[in-house]
Enzyme design. Structure first.
Site, PDB file in Angstrom:
ATOM      1  N   ASN A  93      38.761  48.576  36.528  1.00  0.00           N
ATOM      2  CA  ASN A  93      38.415  47.214  36.073  1.00  0.00           C
ATOM      3  C   ASN A  93      39.739  46.707  35.367  1.00  0.00           C
ATOM      4  O   ASN A  93      40.106  47.051  34.613  1.00  0.00           O
ATOM      5  CB  ASN A  93      37.061  47.097  35.488  1.00  0.00           C
ATOM      6  CG  ASN A  93      36.778  45.810  35.053  1.00  0.00           C
ATOM      7  OD1 ASN A  93      36.509  45.096  36.001  1.00  0.00           O
ATOM      8  ND2 ASN A  93      36.638  45.470  33.844  1.00  0.00           N
ATOM      9  N   GLU A  94      40.005  45.366  35.966  1.00  0.00           N
ATOM     10  CA  GLU A  94      40.923  44.415  35.547  1.00  0.00           C
ATOM     11  C   GLU A  94      41.962  45.189  34.621  1.00  0.00           C
ATOM     12  O   GLU A  94      42.168  44.808  33.168  1.00  0.00           O
ATOM     13  CB  GLU A  94      40.220  43.561  34.485  1.00  0.00           C
ATOM     14  CG  GLU A  94      39.364  43.800  33.329  1.00  0.00           C
ATOM     15  CD  GLU A  94      38.562  42.973  32.612  1.00  0.00           C
ATOM     16  OE1 GLU A  94      37.872  42.049  33.429  1.00  0.00           O
ATOM     17  OE2 GLU A  94      38.476  42.534  31.420  1.00  0.00           O
ATOM     18  N   TYR A 116      38.291  34.133  35.290  1.00  0.00           N
ATOM     19  CA  TYR A 116      37.410  33.221  34.452  1.00  0.00           C
ATOM     20  C   TYR A 116      38.450  31.877  34.315  1.00  0.00           C
ATOM     21  O   TYR A 116      37.699  30.900  34.208  1.00  0.00           O
ATOM     22  CB  TYR A 116      37.210  33.874  33.164  1.00  0.00           C
ATOM     23  CG  TYR A 116      36.143  34.951  33.585  1.00  0.00           C
ATOM     24  CD1 TYR A 116      34.894  34.774  33.706  1.00  0.00           C
ATOM     25  CD2 TYR A 116      36.458  36.368  33.548  1.00  0.00           C
ATOM     26  CE1 TYR A 116      33.796  35.555  33.934  1.00  0.00           C
ATOM     27  CE2 TYR A 116      35.339  37.168  33.939  1.00  0.00           C
ATOM     28  CZ  TYR A 116      34.212  37.225  34.209  1.00  0.00           C
ATOM     29  OH  TYR A 116      33.186  38.019  34.270  1.00  0.00           O
ATOM     30  N   GLU A 136      34.622  39.419  39.873  1.00  0.00           N
ATOM     31  CA  GLU A 136      33.967  38.853  38.572  1.00  0.00           C
ATOM     32  C   GLU A 136      34.208  37.258  38.676  1.00  0.00           C
ATOM     33  O   GLU A 136      35.421  37.021  38.649  1.00  0.00           O
ATOM     34  CB  GLU A 136      34.285  39.470  37.237  1.00  0.00           C
ATOM     35  CG  GLU A 136      33.632  40.818  36.949  1.00  0.00           C
ATOM     36  CD  GLU A 136      34.091  41.377  35.795  1.00  0.00           C
ATOM     37  OE1 GLU A 136      34.273  40.441  34.660  1.00  0.00           O
ATOM     38  OE2 GLU A 136      34.217  42.680  35.492  1.00  0.00           O
ATOM     39  N   TRP A 148      29.579  37.128  37.927  1.00  0.00           N
ATOM     40  CA  TRP A 148      29.336  38.102  36.711  1.00  0.00           C
ATOM     41  C   TRP A 148      28.458  37.238  35.801  1.00  0.00           C
ATOM     42  O   TRP A 148      28.686  36.148  35.561  1.00  0.00           O
ATOM     43  CB  TRP A 148      30.745  38.263  35.875  1.00  0.00           C
ATOM     44  CG  TRP A 148      30.493  38.880  34.594  1.00  0.00           C
ATOM     45  CD1 TRP A 148      30.017  38.673  33.366  1.00  0.00           C
ATOM     46  CD2 TRP A 148      30.486  40.634  34.597  1.00  0.00           C
ATOM     47  NE1 TRP A 148      30.069  39.633  32.521  1.00  0.00           N
ATOM     48  CE2 TRP A 148      30.136  40.914  33.045  1.00  0.00           C
ATOM     49  CE3 TRP A 148      30.612  41.615  35.406  1.00  0.00           C
ATOM     50  CZ2 TRP A 148      30.138  42.177  32.812  1.00  0.00           C
ATOM     51  CZ3 TRP A 148      30.357  42.919  34.989  1.00  0.00           C
ATOM     52  CH2 TRP A 148      30.400  43.210  33.713  1.00  0.00           C
ATOM     53  N   TYR A 207      26.132  35.756  30.514  1.00  0.00           N
ATOM     54  CA  TYR A 207      26.640  35.276  31.876  1.00  0.00           C
ATOM     55  C   TYR A 207      25.485  35.413  33.093  1.00  0.00           C
ATOM     56  O   TYR A 207      25.605  35.041  34.175  1.00  0.00           O
ATOM     57  CB  TYR A 207      27.857  35.899  32.422  1.00  0.00           C
ATOM     58  CG  TYR A 207      29.022  35.857  31.680  1.00  0.00           C
ATOM     59  CD1 TYR A 207      29.252  36.331  30.313  1.00  0.00           C
ATOM     60  CD2 TYR A 207      30.155  35.285  31.859  1.00  0.00           C
ATOM     61  CE1 TYR A 207      30.254  36.294  29.511  1.00  0.00           C
ATOM     62  CE2 TYR A 207      31.183  35.172  31.159  1.00  0.00           C
ATOM     63  CZ  TYR A 207      31.407  35.482  29.834  1.00  0.00           C
ATOM     64  OH  TYR A 207      32.506  35.365  29.162  1.00  0.00           O
TER      65      TYR A 207
END
Ligand SMILES: *[C@@H]1O[C@H](CO)[C@@H](O)[C@H](O)[C@H]1NC(C)=O
Ligand SMILES: *[C@@H]1O[C@H](CO)[C@@H](O)[C@H](O)[C@H]1NC(C)=O
Ligand SMILES: *[C@@H]1O[C@H](CO)[C@@H](O)[C@H](O)[C@H]1NC(C)=O
Ligand SMILES: *[C@@H]1O[C@H](CO)[C@@H](O)[C@H](O)[C@H]1NC(C)=O
Ligand SMILES: *[C@@H]1O[C@H](CO)[C@@H](O)[C@H](O)[C@H]1NC(C)=O
EC number: 3.2.1.21
Length: 502
Positions: free
Chosen positions: A185-186, A325, A392, A435, A451
């Site tokens: 993840n990320e 984001y 996300e 997300w 969220y």
């Protein structure tokens, strides 16, 4: 339970100016996946149950006093059937979750925990029986604590072998029913935020970085992630792909980036930022080596791929996972970034100053949809138009402030519009995940911000779930009863009995 009974009519107001072209679910390809996401530590709870051993996230969250941790979280471990039902009612086409390594393999390597194995098999079966496609992340910040203690986790090349063995178990046990695997993840932000002068998980009190090898750690951790990822991909190709026909990918944390002014200097600064924030991981995956600008800037601080490693890394991702984001304007000032007070070093290496486009505070989080459109365009253009999943995207709001989260529904709608624009212009984007599916224990906001499209009452021992307006909006969009007309904003109005806030 009828989760949507309290929501009724949506009033759509059309404004004069248009950023988004009109679209509906049907304007996206049939096999495009709309879903929502969670991660193991943030959703499951049951932190020491049924043979699970601690992960570094348990250790770090237990540094906080009180119940500011994921010991119970949403109790997804016990309530997964209820949650899958909510997903089905919501009309989700896909669910993204992660596998807790230390629940499945408590010591990090070796013995498999039968109860952990059963939990994930049951969850996957439940999803499949409701026609929901699982999108599975193998690593979401939760390294088995034993591997951190033994050799320092991602900073050590030993992680490559252990991660590959963990992935092997997952492919073997779940691969019949899982076709979409995200390895890490990320990965970019994970390396930046957890190594170098970031905050290393698994130490309480936190590690003191003045003694660590601050200048090289981020890049070593990132290098080991690329090697572990590609080693697992290699294994998948050799052992499973022909039979299981799935795809494997890596995900990056993608900031939208745009020059602050149209000066040449700001343009080159933006290119540098793109090289560090995208090229660092994506260039090796496409051509087998780091961007030249990183090699020139970092010199011996940047690890070097051997010929064999380069061959293995090149082409090791079937898709790029995008976690998005925020968007920043980039200007050519050699100052530490405003992005966060830690991990200054990485941003100093970029040699640019990043200024947030719109408010990016946790309580006042503006939608900047052109930022995502720019990301999708950049990846298309610079990395041979790979398949992309947006894993996300979403909006934080104060937890428990209201079920009528109109700003969140508007936010999601605006970003789906950006994805639609990008696809129309040739981007091979194949999925979009909100997300988060429900309120979770958050890395930054803990239980203060959330969220979720479902509210979770974290003071209730039953962790009662209640749908927010965003859930209902998503359902309407997915079932085709909500068209997004040519407009900037949609106004959602609730006409119903009961209270309008919590
Ligand atoms: C970290 O280490 C430095 C140098 O050894 C020392 O001056 C500082 O007090 C330490 N900080 C903490 C929080 O232990
Ligand atoms: C962003 O919003 C927060 C919370 O409302 C506020 O305190 C802050 O001043 C805002 N920042 C900017 C740059 O507008
Ligand atoms: C659409 O794609 C073309 C070709 O990659 C590119 O030149 C153009 O800037 C893109 N348009 C937008 C709005 O991103
Ligand atoms: C949350 O649960 C607690 C304990 O059951 C209850 O007292 C409280 O009213 C609930 N809060 C909301 C907003 O439903
Ligand atoms: C579509 O979703 C809305 C919620 O936005 C719901 O009220 C409606 O019943 C759904 N329609 C169908 C045909 O599923």
């Amino acid at each position: 339970m009828k989760p949507f009974s309290q929501f009724f009519v949506f009033v759509v107001t059309v404004s004069a100016t248009s950023y988004i072209d009109a679209f509906t679910r049907n304007d996206f390809p049939n096999d495009f996946l709309f879903g929502a996401a969670t991660s193991a530590y943030q959703w499951e709870g049951a932190f020491d149950e049924d043979g699970k051993s601690p992960s570094v996230w348990d250790t770090t969250s237990h540094c906080d006093s009180g119940s500011n941790n994921g010991d119970i979280a949403c109790d997804g471990y016990h309530k997964y059937k209820e949650d899958v039902m909510l997903m089905a009612e919501m009309g989700l086409e896909s669910f993204r979750f992660s596998i807790s390594w230390s629940r499945l393999i408590p010591n990090g390597r070796g013995r498999i925990n039968p109860k952990g194995l059963l939990f994930y098999k049951n969850l996957i079966k439940e999803l499949r029986s409701h026609g929901i496609e699982p999108q599975v992340t193998l690593y979401h910040y939760d390294l088995p604590q034993s591997l951190e203690d033994e050799y320092g986790g991602w900073i050590n090349r030993k992680i490559i072998e252990d991660f590959t063995a963990f992935a092997d178990v997952c492919f073997r046990e779940f691969g019949e029913d899982v076709k979409l695997w995200t390895k890490i993840n990320e990965a970019t932000l994970f390396a930046i935020g957890s190594y170098g002068d970031g905050m290393r998980y698994g130490h309480c009190p936190p590690m003191n970085y003045s003694t660590a090898n601050v200048c090289t750690e981020t890049y070593i951790a990132g290098h080991n992630m690329l090697l572990a990822h590609s080693s697992a991909s290699n294994l998948y190709k050799l052992k499973y792909k022909t039979k299981q026909r799935g795809s494997v990918g890596l995900s990056i944390y993608a900031y939208g980036l745009s020059p602050y002014t149209d000066s040449k200097d700001d343009e080159t600064a933006t290119e540098r930022a793109e090289a560090f924030l995208f090229g660092w991981m994506l260039k090796p995956l496409v051509v087998g080596d780091y961007p030249d600008i990183m090699k020139r800037t970092l010199g011996s601080r940047l690890p070097v791929f051997s010929e064999e490693e380069s061959k293995q890394v090149k082409g090791s991702s079937d898709f790029v996972g995008v976690v998005h984001y925020n968007t920043f304007y980039v200007t050519n000032r050699p100052a530490p970034s405003l992005v966060t007070s830690i991990n200054k070093l990485f941003f100093a290496d970029i040699g640019a100053y990043l200024i947030a486009a719109g408010n990016a505070s946790l309580f006042e989080f503006d939608a900047v949809p052109w930022g995502l459109e720019g990301i999708l365009q950049h990846i298309k253009q610079s990395y041979n138009n790979p398949p992309i999943y947006i894993l996300e995207n979403g909006k934080p709001m104060k937890h428990g402030s209201t079920l009528q989260d109109t700003p969140r529904a508007e936010f999601i709608q605006a970003y789906i519009g950006a994805v639609h624009n990008a696809i129309t212009n040739g981007s091979d984007t194949r999925g979009y995940f909100v997300w988060s599916m429900i309120d979770l224990y958050e890395l930054i906001g803990r239980y203060m911000t959330s969220y979720g499209m479902y509210y979770v009452n974290f003071s209730d021992p039953g962790r009662k779930r209640s749908p927010k307006l965003s859930a209902s909006w998503y359902t309407g969009f997915l079932n085709g009863t909500i068209d997004v007309a040519s407009q900037d904003t949609i106004q959602l109005q609730r006409k119903c009995s009961g209270s309008s806030s919590l």
